[in-house]
Design an enzyme around this catalytic site. Structure first.
Site, PDB file in Angstrom:
ATOM      1  N   PHE A 144      55.369  25.084  -5.804  1.00 52.65           N
ATOM      2  CA  PHE A 144      54.660  24.293  -5.617  1.00 52.65           C
ATOM      3  C   PHE A 144      54.378  23.244  -6.985  1.00 52.65           C
ATOM      4  O   PHE A 144      54.134  23.432  -8.260  1.00 52.65           O
ATOM      5  CB  PHE A 144      52.600  25.492  -5.702  1.00 52.65           C
ATOM      6  CG  PHE A 144      51.621  24.736  -6.071  1.00 52.65           C
ATOM      7  CD1 PHE A 144      50.658  24.726  -4.909  1.00 52.65           C
ATOM      8  CD2 PHE A 144      51.018  24.256  -7.610  1.00 52.65           C
ATOM      9  CE1 PHE A 144      49.326  24.268  -5.296  1.00 52.65           C
ATOM     10  CE2 PHE A 144      49.480  23.692  -7.814  1.00 52.65           C
ATOM     11  CZ  PHE A 144      48.902  23.972  -6.725  1.00 52.65           C
ATOM     12  N   GLY A 201      48.837  17.501 -17.005  1.00 54.10           N
ATOM     13  CA  GLY A 201      48.741  18.697 -17.160  1.00 54.10           C
ATOM     14  C   GLY A 201      47.354  19.833 -16.830  1.00 54.10           C
ATOM     15  O   GLY A 201      46.453  19.719 -15.927  1.00 54.10           O
ATOM     16  N   GLU A 211      48.360  27.936 -14.686  1.00 51.92           N
ATOM     17  CA  GLU A 211      47.367  27.802 -13.884  1.00 51.92           C
ATOM     18  C   GLU A 211      46.487  28.046 -14.729  1.00 51.92           C
ATOM     19  O   GLU A 211      45.403  28.603 -14.792  1.00 51.92           O
ATOM     20  CB  GLU A 211      48.106  29.848 -13.402  1.00 51.92           C
ATOM     21  CG  GLU A 211      48.967  29.074 -12.925  1.00 51.92           C
ATOM     22  CD  GLU A 211      49.606  30.396 -11.943  1.00 51.92           C
ATOM     23  OE1 GLU A 211      48.424  31.433 -12.074  1.00 51.92           O
ATOM     24  OE2 GLU A 211      50.572  30.520 -11.168  1.00 51.92           O
TER      25      GLU A 211
HETATM   26  C1  FAD Z   1      57.098  27.834 -17.420  1.00 51.54           C
HETATM   27  C2  FAD Z   1      56.475  27.123 -16.283  1.00 51.54           C
HETATM   28  C3  FAD Z   1      56.089  27.395 -15.380  1.00 51.54           C
HETATM   29  C4  FAD Z   1      54.936  25.917 -14.765  1.00 51.54           C
HETATM   30  N1  FAD Z   1      55.069  26.376 -13.548  1.00 51.54           N
HETATM   31  C5  FAD Z   1      54.209  25.167 -12.837  1.00 51.54           C
HETATM   32  C6  FAD Z   1      54.607  25.412 -11.045  1.00 51.54           C
HETATM   33  O1  FAD Z   1      55.150  26.241 -10.876  1.00 51.54           O
HETATM   34  N2  FAD Z   1      53.278  24.589 -10.407  1.00 51.54           N
HETATM   35  C7  FAD Z   1      53.012  23.342 -11.198  1.00 51.54           C
HETATM   36  O2  FAD Z   1      52.187  21.983 -10.648  1.00 51.54           O
HETATM   37  N3  FAD Z   1      52.791  23.415 -12.946  1.00 51.54           N
HETATM   38  C8  FAD Z   1      53.173  24.664 -13.747  1.00 51.54           C
HETATM   39  N4  FAD Z   1      53.164  24.378 -14.883  1.00 51.54           N
HETATM   40  C9  FAD Z   1      52.697  23.824 -15.480  1.00 51.54           C
HETATM   41  C10 FAD Z   1      51.428  24.440 -16.128  1.00 51.54           C
HETATM   42  O3  FAD Z   1      50.759  25.024 -15.592  1.00 51.54           O
HETATM   43  C11 FAD Z   1      50.713  23.287 -17.497  1.00 51.54           C
HETATM   44  O4  FAD Z   1      51.860  23.511 -18.483  1.00 51.54           O
HETATM   45  C12 FAD Z   1      49.580  23.780 -18.080  1.00 51.54           C
HETATM   46  O5  FAD Z   1      48.629  23.257 -16.827  1.00 51.54           O
HETATM   47  C13 FAD Z   1      48.849  23.131 -19.107  1.00 51.54           C
HETATM   48  O6  FAD Z   1      49.449  21.463 -18.849  1.00 51.54           O
HETATM   49  P1  FAD Z   1      50.384  20.421 -20.207  1.00 51.54           P
HETATM   50  O7  FAD Z   1      51.468  21.527 -20.542  1.00 51.54           O
HETATM   51  O8  FAD Z   1      50.086  19.557 -19.444  1.00 51.54           O
HETATM   52  O9  FAD Z   1      49.479  20.811 -21.989  1.00 51.54           O
HETATM   53  P2  FAD Z   1      47.764  20.013 -21.873  1.00 51.54           P
HETATM   54  O10 FAD Z   1      47.131  19.564 -20.968  1.00 51.54           O
HETATM   55  O11 FAD Z   1      48.456  19.025 -22.422  1.00 51.54           O
HETATM   56  O12 FAD Z   1      46.880  20.676 -23.357  1.00 51.54           O
HETATM   57  C14 FAD Z   1      47.939  20.921 -24.479  1.00 51.54           C
HETATM   58  C15 FAD Z   1      46.994  21.891 -24.871  1.00 51.54           C
HETATM   59  O13 FAD Z   1      45.424  21.092 -25.070  1.00 51.54           O
HETATM   60  C16 FAD Z   1      44.592  21.813 -24.505  1.00 51.54           C
HETATM   61  N5  FAD Z   1      42.693  21.536 -23.782  1.00 51.54           N
HETATM   62  C17 FAD Z   1      43.489  19.936 -23.481  1.00 51.54           C
HETATM   63  N6  FAD Z   1      42.483  19.374 -22.339  1.00 51.54           N
HETATM   64  C18 FAD Z   1      41.094  20.189 -22.889  1.00 51.54           C
HETATM   65  C19 FAD Z   1      40.005  20.530 -22.635  1.00 51.54           C
HETATM   66  N7  FAD Z   1      39.959  19.678 -21.724  1.00 51.54           N
HETATM   67  N8  FAD Z   1      39.694  21.142 -23.386  1.00 51.54           N
HETATM   68  C20 FAD Z   1      40.275  22.297 -24.275  1.00 51.54           C
HETATM   69  N9  FAD Z   1      41.614  22.206 -24.616  1.00 51.54           N
HETATM   70  C21 FAD Z   1      42.229  21.165 -23.399  1.00 51.54           C
HETATM   71  C22 FAD Z   1      45.199  22.041 -24.116  1.00 51.54           C
HETATM   72  O14 FAD Z   1      44.248  23.936 -23.612  1.00 51.54           O
HETATM   73  C23 FAD Z   1      46.675  23.250 -24.399  1.00 51.54           C
HETATM   74  O15 FAD Z   1      46.311  23.495 -25.626  1.00 51.54           O
HETATM   75  C24 FAD Z   1      54.167  25.507 -15.669  1.00 51.54           C
HETATM   76  C25 FAD Z   1      54.533  25.438 -17.346  1.00 51.54           C
HETATM   77  C26 FAD Z   1      55.515  26.264 -17.783  1.00 51.54           C
HETATM   78  C27 FAD Z   1      55.612  25.888 -18.615  1.00 51.54           C
END
Ligand code: FAD
Length: 384
Positions: A122, A130, A364
């Site tokens: 996915f 993110g 997720e």
């Molecule tokens: C091992 C692994 C497997 C994954 N598998 C998948 C997959 O199969 N498919 C897929 O599509 N994605 C996948 N992901 C992605 C995952 O869903 C994202 O990493 C996650 O949604 C967070 O996004 P980001 O890493 O860009 O962090 P960011 O969005 O940059 O967040 C950084 C920090 O800011 C905080 N933050 C951001 N916005 C807000 C807000 N509005 N209010 C308060 N705090 C906030 C977050 O909580 C976090 O603490 C995977 C990630 C990993 C590490």
């Protein structure tokens, strides 16, 4: 809802035996080698693990939410990578198709996902999208009956080994936020789609996670999930909503295993001339952990039953994911504490699970995103 209790108990027992006798002995090997042996993947296919959430008419076992939650609690009582190998097929990699695919798309792919012949992924997250998944930059530009997809997806579970990619891209450049995003099914081998080697990760070794690069990937319009442009984000949210319930089960399994392991360790480790299990401060760690496991499981089962009854559980699904993932983190932290210095040194279940479960609070929906969802929905239910 459990449809046939006797038959379901048998399925659960089969899964439990498989996890305990065939997967658990390979935990350390998989952590070191960063790979699930193919012979074990074949056994996963034979046990039917790839098909649990796919409808029976497409070759799966069509488990209800309650049944799937109980199965998820069992399959996750081993290092997380094992479940991740088939978890796409029982979760987000097939769910978009299950909920919104056309009958033709379902016939074409679901039976092969259910049997484990195909591995899916996915692909939603991007470098700039993110937590704010609506900030999609990948584009899909119409060219006759085809679309040309360009973009970069990051952190995609199973991308390096996937045969089928659910790719989200913007078909309407004017569409803001969730509007104008479309979900496509793209097969491995389609020119322009590539997957670099998997990342090195803190934990979940054996579960390959990587990028999906899309350079002028040409797909026919029949690759749009559901056949309609602009529905992709809604499809993604439906899949993720169910996945949050799945994930809660997948956090509770490791926590149950850790409580068992903490008890065994506390009984066998002697200090001050007696097992550390005799010390009430060690008992406190065990008691708090088991209490939280029970609370997480009760919340999950209530939510799963409500979902089976057709109730809207969007808020409760967020609560399940938040509470169960935070519980798994706290329990793993206490397990390391019960192990003492040995818990910080590699090659024991506490250290392995501590690294593995850290991810649950990040993907997720991070805990912060779930907290904001829960707050918004809670406030909207209370009259001003
Ligand atoms: C091992 C692994 C497997 C994954 N598998 C998948 C997959 O199969 N498919 C897929 O599509 N994605 C996948 N992901 C992605 C995952 O869903 C994202 O990493 C996650 O949604 C967070 O996004 P980001 O890493 O860009 O962090 P960011 O969005 O940059 O967040 C950084 C920090 O800011 C905080 N933050 C951001 N916005 C807000 C807000 N509005 N209010 C308060 N705090 C906030 C977050 O909580 C976090 O603490 C995977 C990630 C990993 C590490």
């Amino acid at each position: 809802m459990i449809r046939d209790p006797e038959q379901f108990a048998q399925l659960l027992q089969e899964v439990r035996t498989f996890v305990r006798t065939e997967c658990q002995p390979l935990e350390a090997q998989v952590d070191k080698e960063d790979e699930i042996p193919e012979a074990l993947v074949q056994r996963m296919r034979e046990v039917g693990l790839f098909g649990h959430s796919i409808p029976e008419e497409y070759g799966g076992s069509g488990l209800t939410s309650e049944e799937l939650s109980l199965v998820n609690i069992e399959v996750s009582q081993v290092a997380t990578a094992f479940r991740a190998r088939f978890g796409g097929a029982t979760g987000i990699a097939s769910e978009s198709l299950v909920v919104d695919g056309t009958p033709e798309q379902k016939r074409q792919y679901l039976p092969r996902l259910a049997s484990g012949e195909l591995t899916g992924c996915f692909a939603l997250t991007e470098p700039e999208a993110g937590s704010d998944a609506t900030a999609q930059k990948a584009t899909a530009v119409k060219d006759g009956d085809d679309y040309l997809i360009n973009g970069q997806k990051v952190f995609i579970t199973n991308a390096p080994i996937s045969d089928l990619f659910t790719v989200f891209a913007r078909t309407d450049p004017e569409g803001k936020g969730a509007n104008g995003i479309t979900a496509f099914l793209v097969e491995r081998g389609t020119p322009g789609l590539s997957t670099p080697p998997a990342y090195r990760k803190m934990g979940q070794h054996g579960s390959p996670v990587g990028e999906v690069l899309l350079e002028n990937v040409r797909v026919h319009k029949s690759a749009i999930i559901g056949g309609q442009e602009g529905q992709g984000f809604r499809t993604a949210m439906k899949a993720l909503n169910k996945q949050r319930i799945n994930l809660a089960g997948l956090c509770i399994g490791p926590a149950i295993r850790l409580v068992e392991e903490m008890v065994k360790r506390a009984r066998s480790r002697q200090q001050f001339g007696q097992p550390i299990a005799n010390f009430q401060l060690v008992q406190q760690m065990i008691a708090e952990s088991n209490t939280e496991v029970h609370a997480a499981r009760a919340l999950l089962m209530e939510t799963a039953r409500k979902r089976d009854n057709g109730e809207d559980v969007t808020m409760e699904a967020s609560m399940c994911k938040l509470f169960a993932s935070e519980t798994a983190g706290r329990v793993a932290d206490r397990a390391v504490q019960v192990w003492g210095g040995g818990g910080y040194v590699a090659d024991n279940v506490a250290e392995l699970f501590y690294r593995d479960v850290r991810l649950f609070r990040l993907y997720e929906g991070t805990s912060q995103i779930h907290l904001t969802n829960i707050a918004r929905r809670t406030m909207s239910r209370v009259a001003a």
